[in-house]
Scaffold this active site. Structure first.
Site, PDB file in Angstrom:
ATOM      1  N   SER A  87     -26.104   5.684   0.788  1.00 31.53           N
ATOM      2  CA  SER A  87     -26.386   6.330  -0.490  1.00 31.53           C
ATOM      3  C   SER A  87     -26.805   7.787  -0.278  1.00 31.53           C
ATOM      4  O   SER A  87     -26.034   8.573   0.261  1.00 31.53           O
ATOM      5  CB  SER A  87     -27.434   5.508  -1.244  1.00 31.53           C
ATOM      6  OG  SER A  87     -27.469   5.835  -2.609  1.00 31.53           O
ATOM      7  N   ASP A 178     -43.779  13.399  -6.270  1.00 28.97           N
ATOM      8  CA  ASP A 178     -43.667  14.648  -7.029  1.00 28.97           C
ATOM      9  C   ASP A 178     -42.477  15.472  -6.537  1.00 28.97           C
ATOM     10  O   ASP A 178     -41.697  16.001  -7.340  1.00 28.97           O
ATOM     11  CB  ASP A 178     -44.947  15.487  -6.888  1.00 28.97           C
ATOM     12  CG  ASP A 178     -46.130  14.871  -7.614  1.00 28.97           C
ATOM     13  OD1 ASP A 178     -45.903  14.023  -8.506  1.00 28.97           O
ATOM     14  OD2 ASP A 178     -47.270  15.231  -7.285  1.00 28.97           O
ATOM     15  N   HIS A 236     -24.655  -2.254  -4.473  1.00 27.53           N
ATOM     16  CA  HIS A 236     -24.943  -0.975  -3.821  1.00 27.53           C
ATOM     17  C   HIS A 236     -25.712  -1.148  -2.513  1.00 27.53           C
ATOM     18  O   HIS A 236     -25.472  -0.422  -1.550  1.00 27.53           O
ATOM     19  CB  HIS A 236     -25.729  -0.088  -4.792  1.00 27.53           C
ATOM     20  CG  HIS A 236     -25.993   1.286  -4.276  1.00 27.53           C
ATOM     21  ND1 HIS A 236     -24.993   2.132  -3.830  1.00 27.53           N
ATOM     22  CD2 HIS A 236     -27.154   1.986  -4.130  1.00 27.53           C
ATOM     23  CE1 HIS A 236     -25.524   3.277  -3.435  1.00 27.53           C
ATOM     24  NE2 HIS A 236     -26.831   3.211  -3.604  1.00 27.53           N
TER      25      HIS A 236
END
Length: 257
Positions: A87, A178, A236
Site C-alpha cells: 500500500s 498529527d 487489500h
C-alpha cells in the site's frame, strides 16, 4: 530532512529483502513472514517516519520517505536490495526505484498502483482520535473506543497494533497522528519521481480489493513496464488474509533473481 528509521535486521549474506509497511502499519506487522523468509535470506523491516518506533516529523512526501530508506541502506552498508512494500509502502518502493534505481535489485508491490486515490480514512482518523482522548486502560477499552467509529473488527485489531504502554499507565498511540493527518493529501497522491523502473517487478493484488483494478493496469505498466501481476483471493491486506499464498508468490519471484 531525512530521519533515522527504526528497523529490524535478521542479518545474513546476500542481497537483502527490505520490507516496508503501509499506512498505520509497522515492521511488527511482518513478524510471521520474516520468520519464514529469514531461513533463506537477510530480511530488513522498517518503521517509516511517524510509524512504529521511528521519529515523528512533519512531511509525509514520498520523496522524503524514500530518502529515509536510502539513508538506512547507507547506514547498513547495503548497496542493493529487493524492495517489498504494501500500500503506502508500495508507493515508497516505487519512488525509491525511480530516484535510485541502482540501489534496487527488484521491486515487489502489494496491492497499490502508482496513482492518486480517494479519501476513505475518515472513520479511521476519528477512531484513532477517540483513542487519544479516551486514554484506554486496556485493550478491551481501546477496542470499544475504536468501535465507536470503526465497525470492522479486523481493522480495529490492525489499528490496535499501534498501542503501547504509557509511562503514566494505560495505553497510548505510538503514531505521529498529527503529522500523518496533516499530510494525508500527499499520502493519497501518486508516488514521487518521474519515469519508469524497468527492473524485475512483481505486483500482488487482491481479487476483492479496489486498489489495483484491471482498468488501472495500463497506468501501472507505464511506470512499471516489467510488472508481473499476480492476483490473490484476498482484499487489500492480502499478506494477512492469504499469508501462505503471498509468501509463495514472493518466494517464487525472488528465486528467479
Amino acid at each position: 530532512m531525512s530521519v533515522e528509521l527504526n528497523y529490524q535486521d535478521t542479518g545474513g549474506d546476500g542481497v537483502p529483502l527490505v520490507v516496508i509497511h503501509g499506512l498505520f502499519g509497522s515492521a511488527d506487522n511482518w513478524r510471521s513472514h520474516v520468520k519464514a523468509w529469514e531461513a533463506t535470506r537477510r530480511v530488513i523491516t522498517v518503521d517509516l517516519r511517524n510509524h512504529g518506533r521511528s521519529p515523528h516529523i512533519e512531511g509525509m512526501g514520498y520523496d522524503a520517505m524514500a530518502e529515509d530508506v536510502i539513508r538506512l541502506l547507507d547506514r547498513l552498508e547495503v548497496p542493493r536490495a529487493h524492495l517489498l512494500g504494501h500500500s503506502m509502502g508500495g508507493k515508497v518502493v516505487i519512488t525509491l526505484a525511480r530516484l535510485a534505481p541502482g540501489r534496487v535489485a527488484s521491486v515487489i508491490v502489494g496491492d497499490i498502483a502508482p496513482l492518486a486515490y480517494g479519501h476513505d480514512h475518515d472513520r479511521v482518523f476519528a477512531g484513532l482520535r477517540r483513542l487519544e482522548e479516551g486514554r484506554p486502560a486496556n485493550r478491551r477499552e481501546a477496542d470499544a473506543l475504536l468501535g465507536e467509529h470503526v465497525t470492522e473488527r479486523a481493522v480495529r485489531l490492525f489499528l490496535a497494533t499501534n498501542l503501547e504502554r504509557a509511562e503514566e499507565g494505560g495505553l497510548r498511540l505510538r503514531l505521529g497522528l498529527d503529522e500523518i493527518q496533516q499530510d494525508y493529501e500527499t499520502i493519497m497522491g501518486p508516488p514521487a519521481g518521474e519515469g519508469v523502473f524497468a527492473g524485475p517487478t512483481l505486483v500482488l493484488r487482491g481479487a476483492h480489493s479496489h486498489y489495483v483494478t484491471d482498468e488501472m493496469l495500463p497506468a501501472l505498466r507505464e511506470v512499471l513496464p516489467e510488472a508481473e501481476v499476480v492476483t490473490l483471493q484476498a482484499g487489500h491486506w492480502l499478506h494477512a488474509e492469504q499469508p501462505e499464498a503471498f509468501r509463495d508468490a514472493v518466494n517464487r519471484f525472488l528465486a528467479e533473481r
